[in-house]
Design a protein around this motif. Sequence first.
Motif, PDB file in Angstrom:
ATOM      1  N   ALA A 226      -0.734  16.382  -0.091  1.00 50.65           N
ATOM      2  CA  ALA A 226      -0.217  15.506  -0.934  1.00 50.65           C
ATOM      3  C   ALA A 226      -1.479  14.560  -0.912  1.00 50.65           C
ATOM      4  CB  ALA A 226       0.597  14.260   0.101  1.00 50.65           C
ATOM      5  N   PRO A 227      -2.478  13.692  -2.114  1.00 51.78           N
ATOM      6  CA  PRO A 227      -3.715  13.212  -1.656  1.00 51.78           C
ATOM      7  C   PRO A 227      -3.079  11.486  -1.275  1.00 51.78           C
ATOM      8  CG  PRO A 227      -2.178  12.916  -4.016  1.00 51.78           C
ATOM      9  CD  PRO A 227      -1.501  14.118  -3.861  1.00 51.78           C
ATOM     10  N   ALA A 228      -1.403  11.178  -1.323  1.00 51.56           N
ATOM     11  CA  ALA A 228      -1.244   9.808  -0.806  1.00 51.56           C
ATOM     12  C   ALA A 228      -0.464  10.140   0.847  1.00 51.56           C
ATOM     13  CB  ALA A 228      -1.083   8.459  -1.388  1.00 51.56           C
ATOM     14  N   LEU A 229      -0.186   9.293   1.027  1.00 50.28           N
ATOM     15  CA  LEU A 229       0.927   9.035   2.553  1.00 50.28           C
ATOM     16  C   LEU A 229       1.631   7.676   2.073  1.00 50.28           C
ATOM     17  CD1 LEU A 229      -0.249  10.187   5.705  1.00 50.28           C
ATOM     18  CD2 LEU A 229       1.166  11.213   4.064  1.00 50.28           C
ATOM     19  N   PRO A 230       2.739   7.313   1.500  1.00 45.25           N
ATOM     20  CA  PRO A 230       3.536   6.817   1.196  1.00 45.25           C
ATOM     21  C   PRO A 230       3.652   5.784   2.298  1.00 45.25           C
ATOM     22  CG  PRO A 230       5.629   8.198   2.303  1.00 45.25           C
ATOM     23  CD  PRO A 230       3.912   8.552   2.366  1.00 45.25           C
ATOM     24  N   LEU A 231       3.064   4.320   2.377  1.00 46.04           N
ATOM     25  CA  LEU A 231       3.322   2.803   2.801  1.00 46.04           C
ATOM     26  C   LEU A 231       4.665   2.535   2.509  1.00 46.04           C
ATOM     27  CD1 LEU A 231       0.145   1.211   3.912  1.00 46.04           C
ATOM     28  CD2 LEU A 231       1.669   2.303   5.839  1.00 46.04           C
ATOM     29  N   ILE A 232       5.674   3.183   3.221  1.00 46.83           N
ATOM     30  CA  ILE A 232       7.007   2.584   2.885  1.00 46.83           C
ATOM     31  C   ILE A 232       6.915   0.829   3.153  1.00 46.83           C
ATOM     32  CG2 ILE A 232       9.734   2.342   2.482  1.00 46.83           C
ATOM     33  CD1 ILE A 232       9.201   5.344   3.392  1.00 46.83           C
TER      34      ILE A 232
ATOM     35  N   VAL B 294       4.708   1.574  -0.683  1.00 45.60           N
ATOM     36  CA  VAL B 294       5.725   1.492  -1.845  1.00 45.60           C
ATOM     37  C   VAL B 294       6.825   0.435  -1.353  1.00 45.60           C
ATOM     38  CG1 VAL B 294       7.675   2.956  -2.233  1.00 45.60           C
ATOM     39  CG2 VAL B 294       5.143   3.531  -1.569  1.00 45.60           C
ATOM     40  N   PRO B 295       6.937  -0.174  -2.729  1.00 44.19           N
ATOM     41  CA  PRO B 295       7.554  -1.811  -2.356  1.00 44.19           C
ATOM     42  C   PRO B 295       8.768  -1.016  -1.693  1.00 44.19           C
ATOM     43  CG  PRO B 295       6.040  -1.601  -4.389  1.00 44.19           C
ATOM     44  CD  PRO B 295       6.344  -0.649  -4.222  1.00 44.19           C
TER      45      PRO B 295
END
Length: 323
Positions: free
Chosen positions: A175-181, A244-245
């Motif tokens: 993945a190009p990005a990881l999610p900051l939930i 990620v909201p």
Amino acid sequence: MSYRTQVITVFGGSGFIGRHLIRRLAKSGAVVRIATRSPGKANFLKTAGAVGQIVPFATDVTKDESVARALQGADIAINLIGVLYEQGRQTFQGAHVEAAGRIARLAALNGVSRLVHVSALGADAGSPASYARSKAAGEQAVLDVFPEATILRPGIVFGPEDRFFNKFAAMAQIAPALPLIGGGKTRFQPVYVGDLADAIVASLDLASAKGRIFELGGPRVYSFKELLQLTLKTVQRKRYLLPVPWGAAETLGGVLEKVPLLAPALTRDQVELLKRDNVVSPGAAGFKDLGIDTLASCEVIVPTYLARFIVGGRNPTVPGNAH
């Protein structure tokens, strides 16, 4: 009487925590029964002890007679059964509440002298997350029938086979990005699987551990963002950390949890869990009360097993694999 001369039945003993615990119990000389749905998957653990010392034992925790057979003649029972998500017949109610209550009830009926029940940090009957509510209900089901049970609540457990650092390291490969939930601000206190196994063993010889709850967190508190940064640094990859909201995360979890056959990358219930910090409560009994003062940190342990994710193989500056 020391646990070292006794028969110990470990439910869920072939899993991530179990394989580390079994090796420690075997060193003590105790006879260890690994109660598991698939005894063939536990055969590799037999080499951790003397011939006949470690016995994989086919057990269906949904049936009284099967659990009773696993407990027959046992002095100690340890319950490690837990699931991270619901899928098909695998439910939180079944694994965390019904199985836990059945094991405790039949342990009491079979004259088992000690019961250790591994729950989870954040177990809370009032939580919006089904996982946390079911963990709390499981604890209550255990204490209702076995009041002297020892309950251990570990934070996120890390180690060679964990489903946290390994998952995000694998994600960083593709993945190009990881999610900051939720912006990545949720706080965690990860605990090394070896330290958790030591705590379980320590509780067996401690009379003061009976009927008590211990919250087990590692030596340091991290934000979710810091844990992702540590993962990326360890695997030597640069990836964008994408905030990620909460609303978008819930929608994403709703989609991913419906993907058949695969372990979901995210569920709506996990999003609910992420809304609350996962750290030891102030004043809670913990490692020190079990006689354990030195704990392993993520910075020391994680590089020993995430090195395989580094491009081009192991980097000479990364410590060798310790397991």
